[in-house]
Motif scaffolding. Structure first.
Motif, short mmCIF file in Angstrom:
data_model
loop_
_atom_site.label_atom_id
_atom_site.label_comp_id
_atom_site.label_asym_id
_atom_site.label_seq_id
_atom_site.Cartn_x
_atom_site.Cartn_y
_atom_site.Cartn_z
N ASN A 38 0.85 -1.18 0.00
CA ASN A 38 0.00 0.00 0.00
C ASN A 38 0.89 1.23 0.00
O ASN A 38 1.93 1.26 0.67
CB ASN A 38 -0.88 0.04 1.25
N SER A 39 0.47 2.23 -0.72
CA SER A 39 1.07 3.58 -0.68
C SER A 39 2.59 3.59 -0.87
O SER A 39 3.28 4.44 -0.33
CB SER A 39 0.72 4.29 0.63
N GLY A 40 3.12 2.67 -1.65
CA GLY A 40 4.53 2.73 -2.05
C GLY A 40 5.53 2.57 -0.96
O GLY A 40 6.69 2.95 -1.12
N ILE A 101 13.66 -12.53 -5.13
CA ILE A 101 13.51 -11.56 -6.22
C ILE A 101 12.03 -11.29 -6.45
O ILE A 101 11.23 -12.23 -6.45
CB ILE A 101 14.15 -12.09 -7.51
N PHE A 102 11.68 -10.04 -6.69
CA PHE A 102 10.29 -9.63 -6.87
C PHE A 102 9.98 -9.34 -8.33
O PHE A 102 10.82 -8.87 -9.09
CB PHE A 102 9.98 -8.40 -6.03
N GLY A 103 8.73 -9.60 -8.69
CA GLY A 103 8.24 -9.24 -10.01
C GLY A 103 7.90 -7.76 -10.05
O GLY A 103 8.05 -7.04 -9.07
N ALA A 104 7.43 -7.32 -11.21
CA ALA A 104 7.14 -5.90 -11.41
C ALA A 104 5.84 -5.46 -10.75
O ALA A 104 5.60 -4.27 -10.58
CB ALA A 104 7.09 -5.59 -12.90
N SER B 38 11.73 2.58 -7.64
CA SER B 38 11.44 3.88 -8.23
C SER B 38 9.93 4.04 -8.31
O SER B 38 9.18 3.07 -8.28
CB SER B 38 12.07 3.99 -9.60
N LEU B 39 9.49 5.28 -8.47
CA LEU B 39 8.06 5.58 -8.42
C LEU B 39 7.26 4.73 -9.40
O LEU B 39 7.55 4.70 -10.60
CB LEU B 39 7.85 7.07 -8.73
N GLY B 40 6.29 3.99 -8.87
CA GLY B 40 5.40 3.21 -9.71
C GLY B 40 6.03 1.96 -10.31
O GLY B 40 5.42 1.31 -11.16
N GLN B 41 7.22 1.62 -9.84
CA GLN B 41 7.92 0.47 -10.40
C GLN B 41 7.97 -0.69 -9.41
O GLN B 41 7.52 -0.58 -8.28
CB GLN B 41 9.35 0.88 -10.80
N GLY B 42 8.54 -1.79 -9.86
CA GLY B 42 8.72 -2.95 -8.99
C GLY B 42 9.94 -2.80 -8.10
O GLY B 42 10.59 -1.75 -8.08
N LEU B 43 10.25 -3.84 -7.36
CA LEU B 43 11.40 -3.83 -6.46
C LEU B 43 12.64 -4.36 -7.19
O LEU B 43 12.63 -5.46 -7.73
CB LEU B 43 11.14 -4.71 -5.24
N GLU B 85 19.51 9.96 -10.67
CA GLU B 85 18.84 8.68 -10.93
C GLU B 85 18.85 7.76 -9.71
O GLU B 85 18.22 6.69 -9.74
CB GLU B 85 19.49 7.96 -12.13
N ASP B 86 19.56 8.15 -8.66
CA ASP B 86 19.53 7.37 -7.42
C ASP B 86 18.27 7.65 -6.62
O ASP B 86 17.98 6.93 -5.65
CB ASP B 86 20.75 7.69 -6.55
N SER B 87 17.53 8.67 -7.00
CA SER B 87 16.30 9.01 -6.28
C SER B 87 15.33 7.84 -6.36
O SER B 87 14.99 7.36 -7.45
CB SER B 87 15.66 10.26 -6.88
N ALA B 88 14.88 7.39 -5.20
CA ALA B 88 14.00 6.21 -5.13
C ALA B 88 13.67 5.97 -3.66
O ALA B 88 14.19 6.65 -2.78
CB ALA B 88 14.68 4.98 -5.72
N VAL B 89 12.83 4.97 -3.44
CA VAL B 89 12.62 4.47 -2.07
C VAL B 89 13.49 3.24 -1.90
O VAL B 89 13.46 2.33 -2.74
CB VAL B 89 11.14 4.13 -1.81
#
Lengths: 112, 114
Positions: A38-40, A101-104, B38-43, B85-89
């Motif tokens: 949730n919420s990133g 490893i995680f998917g998208a 990154s925003l809206g992306q996977g891990l 480009e390092d900006s991310a969670v």
């Protein structure tokens, strides 16, 4: 590089409908897990299925695993608005089975 | 501790500066993971530790990234000479390192490089 690919990337459904998300992976695995975000921010574990299992249930969640096709699916039945989140599959492999490893991910939106 | 703790929760820095991100895992968890999102992306997998050793560092994007873990507990992810480009969670997770090995995540550190 990412191990898994998920589809759809995004899914929008009405409350009460079922939601199905699919995950494919590339290498041999020890287990496959599904997580919710949730919420990133931090992810929360939902369910785990081992490589020798084919189906598993937990409440409104049903997970299947087909190791011959290297794929898994997550079914959420009778969806609720609170199920709105991103869902990720994760595969564990490597020595000891600890590299995860995680998917998208699939973004699910449940409309009330 | 009761959960995985990450600090800082938010970090804004200027391009070229070094940053350190900290992860305090659940007590007794031998495995510790770092991911980038990154925003809206996977891990994106970065690195994981089993005890103090890192069996797999293959995900570190460049030699500007490094991580260490001491005493089988706290881990620090260091990014030198940060780029935009390092900006991310940056997410940290820990797990028992045995059995089913379910990961427990921290809330993440959001890094913004100006």
């Amino acid at each position: 590089s990412q191990q898994g690919e998920e589809d759809p990337q995004a899914l929008s459904i009405q409350e009460g409908e079922n939601a199905t998300m699919n995950c494919s992976y590339k290498t041999s695995i020890n287990n496959l897990q599904w997580y919710r975000q949730n919420s990133g921010r931090g992810l929360v574990h939902l369910i785990l299925i081992r490589s020798n299992e084919r189906e598993k249930h937990s409440g409104r969640l049903r997970v299947t695993l087909d190791t011959s096709k290297k794929s898994s699916s997550l079914l959420i039945t009778a969806s609720r608005a609170a199920d709105t989140a991103s869902y990720f599959c994760a595969t564990a492999s490597g020595t000891g089975g600890f590299k995860t490893i995680f998917g998208a991910g699939t973004r699910l939106f449940v409309k009330a | 501790g009761a959960g995985v703790s990450q600090s800082p929760s938010n970090k804004v820095t200027e391009k070229g500066k070094d940053v350190e991100l900290r992860c305090d895992p659940i007590s007794g968890h031998t495995a510790l993971y770092w991911y980038r999102q990154s925003l809206g992306q996977g891990l994106e997998f970065l690195i994981y530790f089993q005890g103090n050793s890192a069996p797999d560092k293959s995900g570190l994007p460049s030699d500007r990234f490094s991580a260490e873990r001491t005493g089988g507990s706290v881990s620090t992810l260091t990014i030198q000479r940060t780029q935009q480009e390092d900006s991310a969670v940056y997410l940290c997770a820990s797990s028992p390192g045995r059995g089913a090995n379910v990961l427990t995540f921290g809330a993440g550190s959001r890094l913004t490089v100006l």
